[in-house]
Design a protein around this motif. Structure first.
Motif, mmCIF file in Angstrom:
data_model
loop_
_atom_site.group_PDB
_atom_site.id
_atom_site.type_symbol
_atom_site.label_atom_id
_atom_site.label_comp_id
_atom_site.label_asym_id
_atom_site.label_seq_id
_atom_site.Cartn_x
_atom_site.Cartn_y
_atom_site.Cartn_z
ATOM 1 N N VAL A 47 0.843 -1.204 0.000
ATOM 2 C CA VAL A 47 0.000 0.000 0.000
ATOM 3 C C VAL A 47 0.874 1.249 0.000
ATOM 4 O O VAL A 47 0.656 2.190 -0.771
ATOM 5 C CB VAL A 47 -0.949 0.004 1.212
ATOM 6 N N ALA A 48 1.880 1.253 0.868
ATOM 7 C CA ALA A 48 2.789 2.400 0.940
ATOM 8 C C ALA A 48 3.557 2.572 -0.363
ATOM 9 O O ALA A 48 3.769 3.701 -0.832
ATOM 10 C CB ALA A 48 3.752 2.226 2.113
ATOM 11 N N GLU A 49 3.981 1.459 -0.967
ATOM 12 C CA GLU A 49 4.702 1.539 -2.239
ATOM 13 C C GLU A 49 3.842 2.213 -3.309
ATOM 14 O O GLU A 49 4.327 3.059 -4.075
ATOM 15 C CB GLU A 49 5.100 0.139 -2.712
ATOM 16 N N VAL A 50 2.566 1.852 -3.367
ATOM 17 C CA VAL A 50 1.687 2.407 -4.393
ATOM 18 C C VAL A 50 1.410 3.882 -4.132
ATOM 19 O O VAL A 50 1.608 4.734 -5.018
ATOM 20 C CB VAL A 50 0.362 1.617 -4.465
ATOM 21 N N ILE A 51 0.951 4.217 -2.934
ATOM 22 C CA ILE A 51 0.581 5.604 -2.657
ATOM 23 C C ILE A 51 1.780 6.532 -2.797
ATOM 24 O O ILE A 51 1.719 7.572 -3.470
ATOM 25 C CB ILE A 51 -0.052 5.723 -1.260
ATOM 26 N N CYS A 52 2.893 6.175 -2.180
ATOM 27 C CA CYS A 52 4.044 7.075 -2.190
ATOM 28 C C CYS A 52 4.771 7.053 -3.532
ATOM 29 O O CYS A 52 5.232 8.096 -4.007
ATOM 30 C CB CYS A 52 4.988 6.707 -1.049
#
Length: 286
Positions: A47-52
């Motif tokens: 999730v963090a990889e996608v959003i950031c």
């Protein structure tokens, strides 16, 4: 929405810390660094990889293209490493891929000069997303065709591991003293003036919408994935306006132990020559 591809061949593992990403080929003829849902850090890392990652790309920073990758664990049956086979078995279905940058080199502050404007943009962005994993110990940057590329954003937005304390966590300062680009005199004021106005509710909602629903379901305290996406938007939006005022740039602390959460301390450990060897194999689609 992120493009979706199907993994057709598992090439080799990248033995960096506990997540054990791997290089795979896909049905679009692309080659990707694959991050697995079955890895120990769990789906919040993805999730963090996608959003950031997607936020960084929209702000004009160089982040390799991200794709959704469908994985059939059967492609790993010939892999001799039992740990890799178990990871593939645990990761059937949807995973995340990062464009592989062939021939890229791991960033070395002694070998690559970064101008204050670019350094400021990266430091400001890392402060916005609270990236604890871009220090001199582990830069998580590559040099490809002479340009600086940002990778590995799984250890960001630490507040999403404890949503009840998210507001207080997102309001904290960002200590950039050990940031890999701190020695280059980052122009943070200029970066904030340029980038902060771009971080709008619409932009954040757009990048949050690219996270697959199945990586967001069953989050305690949220009755829908839409409400959870809104929580990501609210935390980043509040931080964007003033984080430049709370970036700390003091002398680096070479003997200070990592302040990162326990689940990523292994990833933050110095990798010495191994890191250079492995990052020379990293990269994007040929």
């Amino acid at each position: 929405m992120l493009e979706e591809v199907v993994a057709t061949r598992y090439v080799t593992p990248l033995r960096e810390g506990g997540s054990l990403p791997g290089i795979v080929e896909a049905d679009d003829l692309g080659t990707y660094v694959m991050k697995f849902t079955g890895a120990g850090q769990g789906r919040k890392t993805l999730v963090a990889e996608v959003i950031c990652g997607q936020l960084g790309r929209r702000l004009g920073l160089r982040v390799p293209e991200l794709v959704r990758i469908q994985l059939d664990p059967v492609i790993g049956l010939a892999e001799p490493d039992q740990e890799v086979q178990e990871l593939l078995k645990a990761s059937g279905g949807l995973n995340l891929g990062m464009d592989f940058l062939p021939g890229s080199l791991g960033f070395d502050a002694l070998a690559y000069e970064v101008d204050p404007r670019e350094a400021g943009r990266v430091v400001w962005f890392d402060a916005l997303i609270n990236n604890v994993d871009r220090s001199w110990r582990n830069p998580n940057m590559l040099v490809w065709h002479g340009d600086l590329w940002l990778i590995d954003h799984g250890a960001t937005m630490i507040w999403h591991h404890n949503w009840p304390g998210a507001q207080a966590s997102a309001a904290k300062p960002y200590n950039a003293s050990d940031h890999a680009l701190a020695p280059f005199g980052p122009d943070i004021a200029s970066a904030a003036a340029e980038l902060a106005p771009l971080v709008t509710p619409a932009l954040l909602a757009e990048v949050a919408a690219e996270v697959p629903d199945e990586w967001l379901v069953d989050e305690p305290g949220f009755d829908s994935t839409d409400r959870l996406r809104r929580a990501y938007v609210d935390a980043l939006l509040a931080r964007a306006a003033t984080i430049h005022e709370r970036i700390v740039l003091d002398a680096p602390t070479p003997d200070k132990p990592s302040q990162a959460p326990g689940w990523i301390t292994e990833r933050l450990a110095p990798r010495h020559d191994q890191q250079s060897d492995e990052h020379s194999d990293q990269g994007g689609r040929a």
